[in-house]
Scaffold this motif. Structure first.
Motif, short mmCIF file in Angstrom:
data_model
loop_
_atom_site.label_atom_id
_atom_site.label_comp_id
_atom_site.label_asym_id
_atom_site.label_seq_id
_atom_site.Cartn_x
_atom_site.Cartn_y
_atom_site.Cartn_z
N UNK A 139 0.84 -1.19 0.00
CA UNK A 139 0.00 0.00 0.00
C UNK A 139 0.88 1.24 0.00
N UNK A 140 0.25 2.38 -0.23
CA UNK A 140 1.01 3.61 -0.39
C UNK A 140 1.82 3.94 0.86
N UNK A 141 3.10 4.29 0.69
CA UNK A 141 3.91 4.70 1.84
C UNK A 141 3.42 5.99 2.47
N UNK A 142 2.53 6.69 1.79
CA UNK A 142 1.95 7.91 2.40
C UNK A 142 1.29 7.56 3.73
N UNK A 143 0.71 6.37 3.80
CA UNK A 143 0.08 5.93 5.05
C UNK A 143 1.07 5.96 6.20
N UNK A 144 2.32 5.68 5.90
CA UNK A 144 3.38 5.67 6.91
C UNK A 144 3.55 7.04 7.57
N UNK A 145 3.00 8.08 6.91
CA UNK A 145 3.01 9.41 7.51
C UNK A 145 2.29 9.45 8.83
N UNK A 146 1.42 8.45 9.07
CA UNK A 146 0.76 8.38 10.37
C UNK A 146 1.77 8.02 11.46
N UNK A 147 2.67 7.10 11.17
CA UNK A 147 3.77 6.79 12.11
C UNK A 147 4.59 8.05 12.33
N UNK A 148 4.87 8.74 11.23
CA UNK A 148 5.66 9.97 11.33
C UNK A 148 4.96 10.98 12.22
N UNK A 149 3.62 11.05 12.11
CA UNK A 149 2.84 11.97 12.94
C UNK A 149 2.96 11.66 14.42
N UNK A 150 3.06 10.38 14.70
CA UNK A 150 3.26 9.94 16.08
C UNK A 150 4.58 10.49 16.62
N UNK A 151 5.66 10.29 15.86
CA UNK A 151 6.97 10.76 16.32
C UNK A 151 7.03 12.28 16.32
N UNK A 152 6.42 12.90 15.32
CA UNK A 152 6.44 14.37 15.26
C UNK A 152 5.84 14.97 16.52
N UNK A 153 4.70 14.42 16.93
CA UNK A 153 4.03 14.92 18.13
C UNK A 153 4.95 14.81 19.35
N UNK A 154 5.50 13.64 19.57
CA UNK A 154 6.32 13.43 20.77
C UNK A 154 7.65 14.19 20.71
N UNK A 155 8.24 14.24 19.54
CA UNK A 155 9.52 14.95 19.41
C UNK A 155 9.33 16.46 19.61
N UNK A 156 8.23 17.00 19.11
CA UNK A 156 7.97 18.43 19.34
C UNK A 156 7.90 18.72 20.82
N UNK A 157 7.19 17.89 21.55
CA UNK A 157 7.05 18.10 22.98
C UNK A 157 8.39 17.96 23.70
N UNK A 158 9.13 16.93 23.35
CA UNK A 158 10.38 16.65 24.05
C UNK A 158 11.44 17.71 23.76
N UNK A 159 11.50 18.14 22.49
CA UNK A 159 12.58 19.04 22.08
C UNK A 159 12.19 20.52 22.19
#
Ligand SMILES: [Zn+2]
Ligand SMILES: [Zn+2]
Length: 189
Positions: A139-159
């Motif tokens: 399936x489209x790797x665009x879906x993997x952007x959801x995983x990226x969204x998970x890390x983006x959220x936590x990394x923004x908070x941590x950093x």
């Protein structure tokens, strides 16, 4: 898991053209992962890559719980440290992986994914509905952007910085489970 409603809300907020919105089936049953993947296929076809990434980075699973607490505690503990030092320390938080700082100031996270199929050794994204799909699938790797969204959220908070998803470098979703979820983020300040 990205839900159709949440994707719709994000697209509305980002003022995606009404004609494109009309072609999307947001009312389909979310329990069937194929309804989400076919929506994402349409996004790939009708939107620019940049639009797709900026929609998907707003999705993301598992934003609450222990990881949320850990990342917010990390932010307070390391508030006075320079960015590069904080980034290097991210691996001390469970499940936050070991980010790699690139020469252009962006950084890359590699996530091994979820073991899908004990006998095949294949991996997939750890999104709820994707885990249920039987290998082999593509399936489209665009879906993997959801995983990226998970890390983006936590990394923004941590950093303590604003981040933008710049690239989905690889994904198990279109590589028969061979490649990891790998993303590059830009630091907006
Ligand atoms: Zn997800
Ligand atoms: Zn993924």
């Amino acid at each position: 898991m990205p839900t159709l409603k949440k994707i719709r809300d994000t697209m509305k907020k980002q003022k995606i053209n009404g004609e494109i919105m009309e072609q999307m089936d947001f009312e389909a049953d979310c329990n069937n992962p194929h309804n989400i993947t076919s929506l994402i296929d349409k996004m790939d076809k009708l939107l620019t890559k940049e639009q797709c990434l900026s929609i998907m980075e707003k999705q993301g699973c598992c934003k609450g719980g222990q990881r949320d607490k850990d990342c917010k505690a990390f932010a307070l503990e390391h508030i006075d440290k320079p960015f590069s030092e904080k980034l290097a320390l991210m691996s001390s938080i469970q499940y936050m992986m070991s980010p790699c700082l690139n020469d252009d100031g962006t950084f890359t996270i590699t996530f091994g994914g979820y073991q899908n199929g004990v006998h095949t050794g294949k991996t997939t994204c750890s999104c709820g509905s994707i885990k249920k799909l039987k290998q082999p699938f593509s399936i489209s790797p665009t879906y993997c952007g959801c995983c990226a969204g998970h890390f983006l959220y936590h990394y923004q908070n941590a950093l303590g910085v604003k981040l933008k998803l710049k690239e989905i470098n690889s994904s198990p979703l279109n590589t028969n489970g061979e490649k990891p979820c790998k993303f590059t983020f830009e630091v907006l300040g």
